[in-house]
Design a protein around this motif. Structure first.
Motif, mmCIF file in Angstrom:
data_model
loop_
_atom_site.group_PDB
_atom_site.id
_atom_site.type_symbol
_atom_site.label_atom_id
_atom_site.label_comp_id
_atom_site.label_asym_id
_atom_site.label_seq_id
_atom_site.Cartn_x
_atom_site.Cartn_y
_atom_site.Cartn_z
ATOM 1 N N TYR A 205 8.980 -0.791 23.880
ATOM 2 C CA TYR A 205 8.198 -1.259 22.983
ATOM 3 C C TYR A 205 8.005 -0.392 21.423
ATOM 4 C CZ TYR A 205 6.150 -4.016 26.739
ATOM 5 O OH TYR A 205 6.101 -4.740 27.994
ATOM 6 N N PRO B 257 4.935 -10.315 27.884
ATOM 7 C CA PRO B 257 6.179 -10.439 26.880
ATOM 8 C C PRO B 257 6.692 -11.972 27.152
ATOM 9 C CG PRO B 257 6.586 -9.300 28.914
ATOM 10 C CD PRO B 257 5.211 -9.634 28.836
ATOM 11 N N HIS C 208 13.782 -1.012 28.970
ATOM 12 C CA HIS C 208 12.903 -1.517 27.737
ATOM 13 C C HIS C 208 12.004 -0.553 27.229
ATOM 14 C CE1 HIS C 208 10.044 -3.917 30.801
ATOM 15 N NE2 HIS C 208 9.454 -2.705 30.302
ATOM 16 N N ARG D 277 8.867 -6.296 22.421
ATOM 17 C CA ARG D 277 9.652 -5.429 23.623
ATOM 18 C C ARG D 277 10.971 -5.614 23.254
ATOM 19 N NH1 ARG D 277 8.896 -6.803 30.031
ATOM 20 N NH2 ARG D 277 10.385 -8.479 29.565
ATOM 21 N N CYS E 169 3.762 -0.659 30.539
ATOM 22 C CA CYS E 169 3.006 -1.692 30.154
ATOM 23 C C CYS E 169 1.429 -1.362 30.090
ATOM 24 C CB CYS E 169 3.032 -2.904 31.129
ATOM 25 S SG CYS E 169 4.819 -3.581 31.115
#
Length: 312
Positions: free
Chosen positions: A149, A259, A147, A279, A218
């Motif tokens: 962002y 998220p 993932h 995200r 993060c």
């Protein structure tokens, strides 16, 4: 004829940078890697490496061969997938890597669906998404979840193919009442269906923050989002598990970014304010592996599990 195993070593040297790192990735000795690369040079008939003491760099010919090695390795993945596809039923190992919130929310239903194929040997490894590309390239995983962002996009990896799975809202998690936020109701007026603007973050500029470990995506995202709102977060606690993060928020210990997957069942005492930040999760596998029956089955199963989760 160029040896494919040696091509793989050269390709890994191009991305890892040192013979020692290549040796560690393949559980070889550095001496064995050097010998194999020297043999590849003899096969190629040109110098592929420039050696300066302990340092090794690719020659122009080496860089050209690395580009072709990417194509060769992808073609081998396609050939393997085609051979497996002619077999009867789904069999063999399927090694899956996923980040903690996906393991908790999406993978259980995915594994149940894949369990209808008893010949599949399923293995799940919980990994930070930043570790998934290396694990795929080194064949420790067959498929994984990545993932990024929208505020911190990640460059695509040329050795991997990906497909989108989920685009999530990111929430500002705040205590329902009391310190450290002491926010006026009109400052956090967004509802669950309407992302708040920068005023929501501005309202918590002086609050204590709960952030992830430095070096994680993060952590970087939190700093980027707060800086875009005009402040640097005042960090009180560090936690990487979102369940722990939300428990700390509920206890009035600070605010945090969370998220959608992690915010599905927040504890009492937590208020979630949707932000414009997103995200984005993708399914990743080695180039050429999309047609592998086990990979295709995983893609179908986790997409169905994701749709089910989002409709709850």
């Amino acid at each position: 004829m160029l040896d494919v195993r040696r091509l793989r070593l050269l390709y890994d040297l191009s991305r890892l940078g040192t013979i020692a790192a290549v040796a560690q990735a393949h559980t070889y000795t550095p001496s064995a890697v050097s010998q194999q690369l020297s043999a590849l040079e003899r096969e190629a008939g040109v110098a592929l490496l420039e050696r300066n003491g302990r340092r090794v760099t690719l020659t122009p010919a080496g860089r050209v061969l690395v580009v072709h090695a990417e194509t060769v390795l992808a073609a081998l993945e396609q050939a393997t997938a085609a051979l497996v596809a002619v077999a009867t039923g789904l069999t063999g190992p399927l090694r899956i890597g996923a980040f903690p919130t996906a393991v908790r929310t999406l993978l259980p239903a995915t594994l149940v669906a894949l369990g209808r194929h008893p010949g599949l040997e399923l293995t799940v490894t919980e990994l930070d998404p930043v570790a998934v590309p290396d694990a795929l390239r080194e064949r420790r995983l067959d498929v994984g979840l990545l993932h990024d962002y929208d505020v911190v996009p990640v460059e695509p990896d040329p050795a991997l193919d990906t497909m989108p799975l989920l685009d999530e809202t990111v929430f500002l998690a705040i205590p329902e009442a009391g310190p450290p936020t002491a926010l006026a109701a009109d400052e956090l007026s967004a509802d669950a269906g309407s992302p708040a603007d920068g005023s929501a973050l501005g309202a918590v500029r002086d609050a204590a923050w709960i952030v992830a470990t430095p070096g994680t995506l993060c952590h970087t995202v939190t700093l980027q989002v707060c800086r875009a709102a005009g402040f640097t977060p005042r960090v009180r606690h560090r936690a990487d598990d979102f369940t722990a993060v939300l428990a700390l928020v509920a206890a009035g210990q600070g605010v945090s970014l969370v998220p959608q997957l992690a915010a599905a069942q927040p504890p009492d005492g937590v208020r979630l304010v949707p932000l414009p930040t997103r995200r984005r999760t993708r399914i990743a596998y080695r180039r050429g592996a999309a047609a592998h029956p086990a990979v295709a089955a995983f893609v179908n199963a986790i997409r169905a599990a994701t749709d089910e989760f989002l409709t709850r």
